[in-house]
Scaffold this motif. Structure first.
Motif, mmCIF file in Angstrom:
data_model
loop_
_atom_site.group_PDB
_atom_site.id
_atom_site.type_symbol
_atom_site.label_atom_id
_atom_site.label_comp_id
_atom_site.label_asym_id
_atom_site.label_seq_id
_atom_site.Cartn_x
_atom_site.Cartn_y
_atom_site.Cartn_z
ATOM 1 N N LEU A 26 -4.791 16.557 7.356
ATOM 2 C CA LEU A 26 -4.827 17.132 6.019
ATOM 3 C C LEU A 26 -3.624 16.744 5.158
ATOM 4 N N PRO A 27 -2.376 16.828 5.650
ATOM 5 C CA PRO A 27 -1.243 16.435 4.791
ATOM 6 C C PRO A 27 -1.335 14.986 4.311
ATOM 7 N N LEU A 54 -4.146 13.157 3.973
ATOM 8 C CA LEU A 54 -5.241 13.070 3.012
ATOM 9 C C LEU A 54 -4.840 13.657 1.662
ATOM 10 N N LEU A 55 -4.114 14.772 1.706
ATOM 11 C CA LEU A 55 -3.685 15.414 0.469
ATOM 12 C C LEU A 55 -2.717 14.526 -0.308
ATOM 13 N N THR A 86 -4.647 11.612 -1.830
ATOM 14 C CA THR A 86 -5.479 12.046 -2.954
ATOM 15 C C THR A 86 -4.640 12.295 -4.205
ATOM 16 N N LEU A 87 -3.558 13.065 -4.037
ATOM 17 C CA LEU A 87 -2.711 13.373 -5.186
ATOM 18 C C LEU A 87 -2.030 12.116 -5.718
#
Length: 214
Positions: A28-29, A31-32, A35-36
């Motif tokens: 998740l970190p 991917l986040l 994305t950002l």
């Protein structure tokens, strides 16, 4: 206390019911961040495109004013610029410098160029990189306008509408991705059919109603 049976330990070892959740938590970190970061890159690219088009739009529209040019014409040109820069909060964070660049050679023995008039839009804290109305008329300090290697000068009897756009980039996510950035673009168009380059004020607009740079 009863010790777990061997069968239970084997079942526990083969149990993968929470594997996807654990893998998602680890990824998740990453991917986040991707994305950002991608959103910020796209926002920066769109901002560059808008500012480049804004500089070209103002220079082109100013060059199309025929016969003579008036303070009211400048206000209309900058009104169009404000619409073009919609979504950037440009008025608060940017500035447009529109300069009338002409040749000094008609006033021999002076040489070089001079800025007859300059008008501005936006309240961003910027100064022109390439000159103001103080440059060139009384000396040969101004030979051309524009970035090194891509400068432009006006020929005798005509004028160039030179535009410089400066903007403090407003991040979509955070300044921590690219840091604080100032974006600048220039554009220039030769005037079409206009022989009188002096700035008129037929409507007797007050200084506060005009786009003066001061």
């Amino acid at each position: 206390m009863r010790k777990p049976s061997l069968t239970f330990l084997r079942q526990l070892q083969r149990d993968q019911s929470g594997l996807a959740l654990i893998e998602f938590a680890y990824s998740l970190p990453v991917l986040l961040a991707l994305t950002l970061g991608g959103l910020e890159v796209a926002n920066l690219a769109i901002t560059h495109m808008k500012l480049s088009q804004l500089a070209m739009l103002v220079a082109d529209n100013a060059s199309r004013v025929r016969a003579s040019i008036d303070e009211a014409d400048i206000n209309e040109i900058f009104s169009g610029a404000a619409l073009s820069a919609n979504g950037l909060n440009f008025a608060a964070n940017g500035k447009i410098f529109l300069s009338d660049l002409e040749s000094n050679k008609l006033d021999a023995p002076k040489t070089g160029q001079y800025i007859r008039w300059q008008r501005c839009y936006g309240s961003g804290n910027f100064t022109s990189t390439y000159g103001t109305t103080d440059n060139g008329k009384t000396d040969a300090s101004l030979q051309a306008m524009g970035p090194t290697g891509n400068q432009i000068a006006a020929t005798n009897g005509t004028a160039v509408m030179f535009v410089e756009v400066a903007y403090k980039y407003q991040p979509l996510i955070s300044n921590s991705i690219f840091g604080e950035k100032t974006i600048r673009y220039t554009s220039a168009f030769n005037v079409r059919e206009r022989t009188d380059q002096a700035m008129k004020n037929a409507g007797n607009l007050s200084t506060s109603q005009t786009a003066a740079c001061s």
